[in-house]
Design a protein around this motif. Structure first.
Motif, PDB file in Angstrom:
ATOM      1  N   TRP A 107       0.817  -1.078  -0.051  1.00 28.52           N
ATOM      2  CA  TRP A 107      -0.119   0.020   0.033  1.00 28.52           C
ATOM      3  C   TRP A 107       1.135   1.341   0.203  1.00 28.52           C
ATOM      4  O   TRP A 107       2.016   1.286   0.651  1.00 28.52           O
ATOM      5  CB  TRP A 107      -0.995   0.108   1.119  1.00 28.52           C
ATOM      6  N   HIS A 108       0.223   2.127  -0.688  1.00 30.06           N
ATOM      7  CA  HIS A 108       1.413   3.286  -1.154  1.00 30.06           C
ATOM      8  C   HIS A 108       0.532   4.677  -0.956  1.00 30.06           C
ATOM      9  O   HIS A 108      -0.705   4.864  -1.159  1.00 30.06           O
ATOM     10  CB  HIS A 108       1.552   3.125  -2.661  1.00 30.06           C
ATOM     11  N   TYR A 109       1.449   5.573  -0.626  1.00 27.13           N
ATOM     12  CA  TYR A 109       0.810   7.096  -1.051  1.00 27.13           C
ATOM     13  C   TYR A 109       1.660   7.813  -1.787  1.00 27.13           C
ATOM     14  O   TYR A 109       3.063   7.812  -1.529  1.00 27.13           O
ATOM     15  CB  TYR A 109       0.623   7.632   0.526  1.00 27.13           C
ATOM     16  N   ALA A 110       1.395   8.660  -2.701  1.00 26.68           N
ATOM     17  CA  ALA A 110       1.984   9.536  -3.800  1.00 26.68           C
ATOM     18  C   ALA A 110       1.797  10.940  -3.669  1.00 26.68           C
ATOM     19  O   ALA A 110       0.602  11.378  -3.672  1.00 26.68           O
ATOM     20  CB  ALA A 110       1.859   8.908  -5.101  1.00 26.68           C
ATOM     21  N   VAL A 111       2.737  11.736  -3.315  1.00 28.94           N
ATOM     22  CA  VAL A 111       2.908  13.147  -3.161  1.00 28.94           C
ATOM     23  C   VAL A 111       2.790  13.735  -4.535  1.00 28.94           C
ATOM     24  O   VAL A 111       1.834  14.688  -4.585  1.00 28.94           O
ATOM     25  CB  VAL A 111       4.013  13.514  -2.307  1.00 28.94           C
ATOM     26  N   GLY A 112       3.678  13.572  -5.452  1.00 36.50           N
ATOM     27  CA  GLY A 112       3.509  14.273  -6.690  1.00 36.50           C
ATOM     28  C   GLY A 112       3.817  13.536  -7.802  1.00 36.50           C
ATOM     29  O   GLY A 112       3.706  14.101  -8.953  1.00 36.50           O
ATOM     30  N   ARG A 161      -2.744  -1.181  -2.743  1.00 36.01           N
ATOM     31  CA  ARG A 161      -3.664   0.190  -2.527  1.00 36.01           C
ATOM     32  C   ARG A 161      -2.619   1.229  -2.912  1.00 36.01           C
ATOM     33  O   ARG A 161      -1.515   1.301  -2.062  1.00 36.01           O
ATOM     34  CB  ARG A 161      -4.114  -0.054  -1.336  1.00 36.01           C
ATOM     35  N   THR A 162      -3.207   2.119  -3.528  1.00 37.32           N
ATOM     36  CA  THR A 162      -2.528   3.440  -3.769  1.00 37.32           C
ATOM     37  C   THR A 162      -3.352   4.753  -3.727  1.00 37.32           C
ATOM     38  O   THR A 162      -4.606   4.642  -3.909  1.00 37.32           O
ATOM     39  CB  THR A 162      -1.828   3.634  -5.053  1.00 37.32           C
ATOM     40  N   ILE A 163      -3.021   5.768  -2.762  1.00 34.99           N
ATOM     41  CA  ILE A 163      -3.556   6.892  -2.534  1.00 34.99           C
ATOM     42  C   ILE A 163      -2.842   8.060  -3.388  1.00 34.99           C
ATOM     43  O   ILE A 163      -1.525   8.087  -2.897  1.00 34.99           O
ATOM     44  CB  ILE A 163      -3.724   7.286  -1.230  1.00 34.99           C
ATOM     45  N   LEU A 164      -3.521   8.736  -4.513  1.00 35.29           N
ATOM     46  CA  LEU A 164      -2.768   9.403  -5.221  1.00 35.29           C
ATOM     47  C   LEU A 164      -2.999  10.956  -4.464  1.00 35.29           C
ATOM     48  O   LEU A 164      -4.348  11.484  -4.755  1.00 35.29           O
ATOM     49  CB  LEU A 164      -3.022   9.342  -6.681  1.00 35.29           C
ATOM     50  N   SER A 165      -2.173  11.977  -4.158  1.00 36.20           N
ATOM     51  CA  SER A 165      -2.602  13.337  -3.998  1.00 36.20           C
ATOM     52  C   SER A 165      -3.094  13.774  -5.241  1.00 36.20           C
ATOM     53  O   SER A 165      -2.670  13.569  -6.360  1.00 36.20           O
ATOM     54  CB  SER A 165      -1.080  13.950  -3.534  1.00 36.20           C
ATOM     55  N   ASN A 194      -7.197  -6.759  -7.770  1.00 37.40           N
ATOM     56  CA  ASN A 194      -6.311  -6.661  -6.471  1.00 37.40           C
ATOM     57  C   ASN A 194      -6.004  -5.260  -6.408  1.00 37.40           C
ATOM     58  O   ASN A 194      -4.735  -5.041  -5.842  1.00 37.40           O
ATOM     59  CB  ASN A 194      -5.006  -7.602  -7.185  1.00 37.40           C
ATOM     60  N   MET A 195      -6.603  -4.442  -6.927  1.00 35.37           N
ATOM     61  CA  MET A 195      -6.099  -3.009  -7.098  1.00 35.37           C
ATOM     62  C   MET A 195      -7.167  -2.141  -6.350  1.00 35.37           C
ATOM     63  O   MET A 195      -8.426  -2.261  -6.587  1.00 35.37           O
ATOM     64  CB  MET A 195      -5.817  -2.526  -8.490  1.00 35.37           C
ATOM     65  N   ARG A 218       3.765  -5.866   3.021  1.00 30.73           N
ATOM     66  CA  ARG A 218       3.366  -6.945   3.926  1.00 30.73           C
ATOM     67  C   ARG A 218       4.316  -8.183   3.461  1.00 30.73           C
ATOM     68  O   ARG A 218       4.003  -8.482   2.311  1.00 30.73           O
ATOM     69  CB  ARG A 218       1.985  -7.133   3.972  1.00 30.73           C
ATOM     70  N   LEU A 219       5.264  -8.742   4.021  1.00 33.17           N
ATOM     71  CA  LEU A 219       5.995  -9.823   3.713  1.00 33.17           C
ATOM     72  C   LEU A 219       5.336 -11.198   4.283  1.00 33.17           C
ATOM     73  O   LEU A 219       4.516 -11.308   4.949  1.00 33.17           O
ATOM     74  CB  LEU A 219       7.264  -9.561   4.458  1.00 33.17           C
ATOM     75  N   THR A 220       5.987 -12.182   3.635  1.00 31.73           N
ATOM     76  CA  THR A 220       5.487 -13.635   3.941  1.00 31.73           C
ATOM     77  C   THR A 220       5.641 -13.902   5.131  1.00 31.73           C
ATOM     78  O   THR A 220       4.877 -14.620   5.786  1.00 31.73           O
ATOM     79  CB  THR A 220       6.289 -14.460   2.945  1.00 31.73           C
TER      80      THR A 220
END
Length: 280
Positions: A107-112, A161-165, A194-195, A218-220
């Motif tokens: 899971w990810h968050y993108a600033v720019g 999961r990604t959250i885009l600014s 899966n997205m 999240r690892l195995t």
């Protein structure tokens, strides 16, 4: 004239010097890792990983160690030098790439800038070229980045999961058609099972991740690690307390973001704003 030798005999490589000082100071104090952890309130495994060079820890840990050992700002200064060392960035990034390929969820968050896993070839080329990469090296890095995106289309893909600014979507590419292709790629990716894609609009204002891109893996084995990235460097974060603080910041951002359905509509609106190619 023979090369000048360091008087102390200690390493001149920033990360290794930091590790050497940590080991020396604890030995002089006569503490075990367990005793050090109990004294400072962190898990002893963190200090073990720092002394083996597996992680740098955070600035608050370096400051606490300076206070404990009475070394003023020595360790914090060495920590900053190690963090800024280009070889350190490459080493951490290589390790991150291995972990990313093995993760069961991300899971990810993108600033720019869009995350590499969702970039088209055109977008990746423009972003990398803007960073000063040219020629054959640019071609290799573009292909490597596009190769990473195949992770999400594999037979057993991880959940992502990604959250885009909103700033990410308000910064178009130089060529409108290439930007349209990138937005269409995002729209299609958001439909995959899966997205999960969300957009954080400008409305909520400042928050704890306002200047930091972050990816959680999240690892195995059940562990979660994070990789944070700013304008000048990235850092692999493995210490559980630091990862937990980043997760709390991420959860707050997610609470403010548009729902997945609303986010897909937002991207659709962005597509409508892209100029069409002139008819021939």
């Amino acid at each position: 004239m023979p090369p000048r030798r360091a008087v102390t005999g200690r390493s001149q490589e920033p990360r290794q010097r930091f590790v050497e000082e940590l080991r020396l100071l604890r030995a002089q104090k006569g503490d075990s890792l367990r005793q050090l952890g109990e004294a400072l309130g962190w898990d002893s495994s963190l200090f073990g990983k720092m002394e083996s060079g597996q992680t740098l820890g955070g600035p608050e840990v370096a400051q606490a160690l300076d206070q404990y050992y009475g070394t003023k700002d020595l360790l914090l200064t060495l920590w900053e030098l190690a963090l800024a060392d280009p070889s350190q960035f490459r080493e951490q990034y290589r390790r991150y790439m291995v972990l990313e390929s093995e993760a069961v969820s991300l899971w990810h968050y993108a600033v720019g800038v869009l995350p590499g896993l969702l970039q088209t070839k055109g977008y990746a080329r423009e972003v990398l070229a803007a960073g000063g990469i040219m020629g054959a090296d640019l071609d290799r890095q573009v292909e490597a980045r596009i190769g990473r995106s195949k992770l999400l289309a594999s037979d057993d893909p991880p959940q992502f999961r990604t959250i885009l600014s909103e700033a990410v979507l308000r910064r178009p590419m130089l060529v409108p058609q290439a930007w349209r292709e990138q937005l269409e790629h995002l729209s299609q990716a958001a439909e995959q099972p899966n997205m999960t894609l969300q957009v954080l609009t400008h409305g909520p204002g400042l928050h704890a991740l306002a200047s930091t891109d972050v990816m959680f893996l999240r690892l195995t084995d059940g562990r979660t690690v994070a990789y944070t990235e700013g304008a000048l460097h990235g850092e692999l974060v493995e210490e559980s307390g630091s990862v937990e603080r980043l997760q709390r910041a991420y959860d707050a951002v997610r609470d403010f973001a548009l729902s997945p359905t609303e986010s897909r509509k937002f991207i659709g609106q962005m597509l409508e704003e892209v100029p069409c190619e002139p008819s021939t």
